[in-house]
Design an enzyme around this catalytic site. Sequence first.
Site, PDB file in Angstrom:
ATOM      1  N   SER A 195       0.842  -1.211   0.000  1.00 60.42           N
ATOM      2  CA  SER A 195       0.000   0.000   0.000  1.00 60.42           C
ATOM      3  C   SER A 195       0.870   1.251   0.000  1.00 60.42           C
ATOM      4  O   SER A 195       0.590   2.230  -0.710  1.00 60.42           O
ATOM      5  CB  SER A 195      -0.879   0.034   1.257  1.00 60.42           C
ATOM      6  OG  SER A 195      -1.779  -1.031   1.250  1.00 60.42           O
ATOM      7  N   ARG A 229       1.493   4.211  -3.083  1.00 62.24           N
ATOM      8  CA  ARG A 229       1.244   5.633  -2.796  1.00 62.24           C
ATOM      9  C   ARG A 229       2.503   6.461  -3.010  1.00 62.24           C
ATOM     10  O   ARG A 229       2.435   7.606  -3.452  1.00 62.24           O
ATOM     11  CB  ARG A 229       0.686   5.774  -1.375  1.00 62.24           C
ATOM     12  CG  ARG A 229      -0.787   5.290  -1.293  1.00 62.24           C
ATOM     13  CD  ARG A 229      -1.193   4.986   0.128  1.00 62.24           C
ATOM     14  NE  ARG A 229      -2.621   4.685   0.271  1.00 62.24           N
ATOM     15  CZ  ARG A 229      -3.201   3.514  -0.013  1.00 62.24           C
ATOM     16  NH1 ARG A 229      -2.476   2.506  -0.490  1.00 62.24           N
ATOM     17  NH2 ARG A 229      -4.502   3.334   0.167  1.00 62.24           N
ATOM     18  N   ARG A 238     -14.029  -6.847 -10.111  1.00 67.03           N
ATOM     19  CA  ARG A 238     -14.076  -6.109  -8.840  1.00 67.03           C
ATOM     20  C   ARG A 238     -14.882  -4.815  -8.979  1.00 67.03           C
ATOM     21  O   ARG A 238     -14.764  -4.103  -9.970  1.00 67.03           O
ATOM     22  CB  ARG A 238     -12.646  -5.867  -8.344  1.00 67.03           C
ATOM     23  CG  ARG A 238     -11.990  -7.206  -8.046  1.00 67.03           C
ATOM     24  CD  ARG A 238     -10.589  -7.080  -7.536  1.00 67.03           C
ATOM     25  NE  ARG A 238     -10.542  -6.424  -6.234  1.00 67.03           N
ATOM     26  CZ  ARG A 238      -9.403  -6.138  -5.607  1.00 67.03           C
ATOM     27  NH1 ARG A 238      -8.247  -6.447  -6.180  1.00 67.03           N
ATOM     28  NH2 ARG A 238      -9.425  -5.562  -4.439  1.00 67.03           N
ATOM     29  N   ASP A 289      -6.814  -8.251   4.851  1.00 63.21           N
ATOM     30  CA  ASP A 289      -6.021  -9.049   3.904  1.00 63.21           C
ATOM     31  C   ASP A 289      -5.378 -10.257   4.583  1.00 63.21           C
ATOM     32  O   ASP A 289      -4.826 -11.131   3.900  1.00 63.21           O
ATOM     33  CB  ASP A 289      -4.932  -8.172   3.257  1.00 63.21           C
ATOM     34  CG  ASP A 289      -5.535  -7.068   2.393  1.00 63.21           C
ATOM     35  OD1 ASP A 289      -6.723  -7.191   2.011  1.00 63.21           O
ATOM     36  OD2 ASP A 289      -4.831  -6.077   2.114  1.00 63.21           O
TER      37      ASP A 289
HETATM   38  O1  SPQ Z   1      -4.771  -3.616  -4.413  1.00 57.92           O
HETATM   39  P1  SPQ Z   1      -5.683  -4.756  -4.141  1.00 57.92           P
HETATM   40  O2  SPQ Z   1      -5.716  -5.701  -5.309  1.00 57.92           O
HETATM   41  O3  SPQ Z   1      -7.069  -4.313  -3.730  1.00 57.92           O
HETATM   42  O4  SPQ Z   1      -5.039  -5.567  -2.914  1.00 57.92           O
HETATM   43  C1  SPQ Z   1      -5.519  -6.055  -1.631  1.00 57.92           C
HETATM   44  C2  SPQ Z   1      -4.553  -7.252  -1.248  1.00 57.92           C
HETATM   45  O5  SPQ Z   1      -4.960  -8.284  -0.719  1.00 57.92           O
HETATM   46  O6  SPQ Z   1      -3.360  -7.055  -1.423  1.00 57.92           O
HETATM   47  C3  SPQ Z   1      -6.985  -6.499  -1.602  1.00 57.92           C
HETATM   48  F1  SPQ Z   1      -7.296  -7.419  -2.356  1.00 57.92           F
HETATM   49  O7  SPQ Z   1      -5.299  -5.067  -0.604  1.00 57.92           O
HETATM   50  C4  SPQ Z   1      -6.036  -3.859  -0.478  1.00 57.92           C
HETATM   51  C5  SPQ Z   1      -6.789  -3.867   0.850  1.00 57.92           C
HETATM   52  O8  SPQ Z   1      -7.667  -4.951   0.944  1.00 57.92           O
HETATM   53  C6  SPQ Z   1      -5.046  -2.721  -0.519  1.00 57.92           C
HETATM   54  C7  SPQ Z   1      -5.575  -1.448   0.024  1.00 57.92           C
HETATM   55  C8  SPQ Z   1      -4.849  -0.183  -0.206  1.00 57.92           C
HETATM   56  O9  SPQ Z   1      -3.631  -0.202  -0.480  1.00 57.92           O
HETATM   57  O10 SPQ Z   1      -5.484   0.882  -0.092  1.00 57.92           O
HETATM   58  C9  SPQ Z   1      -6.716  -1.398   0.801  1.00 57.92           C
HETATM   59  C10 SPQ Z   1      -7.560  -2.567   1.083  1.00 57.92           C
HETATM   60  O11 SPQ Z   1      -8.690  -2.548   0.229  1.00 57.92           O
HETATM   61  P2  SPQ Z   1      -9.963  -1.614   0.536  1.00 57.92           P
HETATM   62  O12 SPQ Z   1     -11.021  -2.121  -0.368  1.00 57.92           O
HETATM   63  O13 SPQ Z   1     -10.270  -1.778   1.965  1.00 57.92           O
HETATM   64  O14 SPQ Z   1      -9.624  -0.259   0.251  1.00 57.92           O
END
Ligand code: SPQ
Length: 429
Positions: A23, A27, A122, A315
């Site tokens: 994450s 960013r 998604r 996650d």
């Molecule tokens: O980026 P992506 O594919 O959504 O990745 C995941 C993961 O498991 O690595 C979710 F499938 O993480 C997200 C996390 O669940 C990463 C993220 C972020 O960097 O902001 C936030 C979370 O998702 P959300 O829907 O709560 O914003």
Amino acid sequence: MMKKVNYFNSTLNGEIHVPGDKSISHRAVMFGSIANGTTTVEHFLPGEDCLSTISCFEKMGVNIQRNGESVTIQGNGFEGLLEPKEILDVGNSGTTTRLILGILAGLPLHACLIGDASIAKRPMKRVTNPLREMGAKIDGREDGQFTPISIRGGSLKGLTYQSPVASAQVKSAILLAGLNGEGITTVTEPHQSRDHTERMLKAFGIDVQVEGHSVSIEGGQSLQATSVFVPGDISSAAFFLVAGAIVPNSEIVLKNVGINPSRIGIIEVLEQMGANIKVENKREENFEPFADLTISTSTLKGIEISGDVIPRLIDEIPIIALLATQAEGMTVIKDASELKVKETNRIDTVVNELSKLGAVIEATDDGMIIHGKKGTLRGAEVNSHGDHRIGMMLAIASLLSEGDMFIEDTEAIAVSYPTFFEHIEKLVK
Ligand code: SPQ
């Protein structure tokens, strides 16, 4: 690719540095690309998802140099982004898709986003609808719910938004759009989601106001380049925290792991289940705290995991399900229906794949129920279904499963942890 593993009866001992936080790496590249000046990033995660983010910004004219885990970005502010001549390929990354939409919403450019088969399933209306409300023109499959999505940004007005879900991606997309909006943009969430955007925007010189579960930002501010150190990803560390707790005669030290309060649900759960876990050497850089974590073999008990903690460990639920199979008694996971819209429907994939190993686990509408200590797991033919976290959970399960394990589609692991199997090999004794 099908990978055969058999780690049964091994122990895990030693020290590893897990790769940089996914994450935060995303960013750092995004904010560096819209900042004025040269941003440097250290301990960047060279996983496929973050490489997709780099490639999207390169297609918008940003000069990004990467040397392993070091990245240098020459930002020229929001205005420096150029209309991409090619389609932006977000690969498997939900974060890339949703945050880029927020960045593009306020720019006078047209762009098309496309990703892989999992991204195409998604839900995107959670960001496209509020961004439309702010003034962006967005179209896409099923009225902007799914990729391919096209966006033409423009002048935006600030928004006061009550998000129906606790989602860092929704919050971040709206706040990033808010930077180009007129007046103040506020996002309120039902529970707090990870707050890396808020912390990193501050590091880039932006005034961000946080009050309870609401975050506000005033439009018209510009980002100033900075240096970012990316701590180890607690979501990657989680696989080894669980492995260290459940594999007999093990002790693992994980160095420099991010312990941002909005991400440490896994530590709270391990502690509640009775794990021997130590958090030492706490430090902080760019408003992100990190520490060294030590875990050793533990006697565990089942617990209920629900409510506020869910976004702090969302996650980690696949690996927590495996952890629960080794605890005394029942573990109930509730309030986690967001799992259904991740890389796979993680309620179904976790339940189906762990059942193949002999685990006693049931799916519920918003989570799962795991009955612990129901006999030794056994190797089987299993499948990540293209979901990195499922692939890693199954590889860790092989440490406790009698016989060979055949894991289909282990390539998916490179999305967030390209050195995962090297790290297992390093620890296995
Ligand atoms: O980026 P992506 O594919 O959504 O990745 C995941 C993961 O498991 O690595 C979710 F499938 O993480 C997200 C996390 O669940 C990463 C993220 C972020 O960097 O902001 C936030 C979370 O998702 P959300 O829907 O709560 O914003």
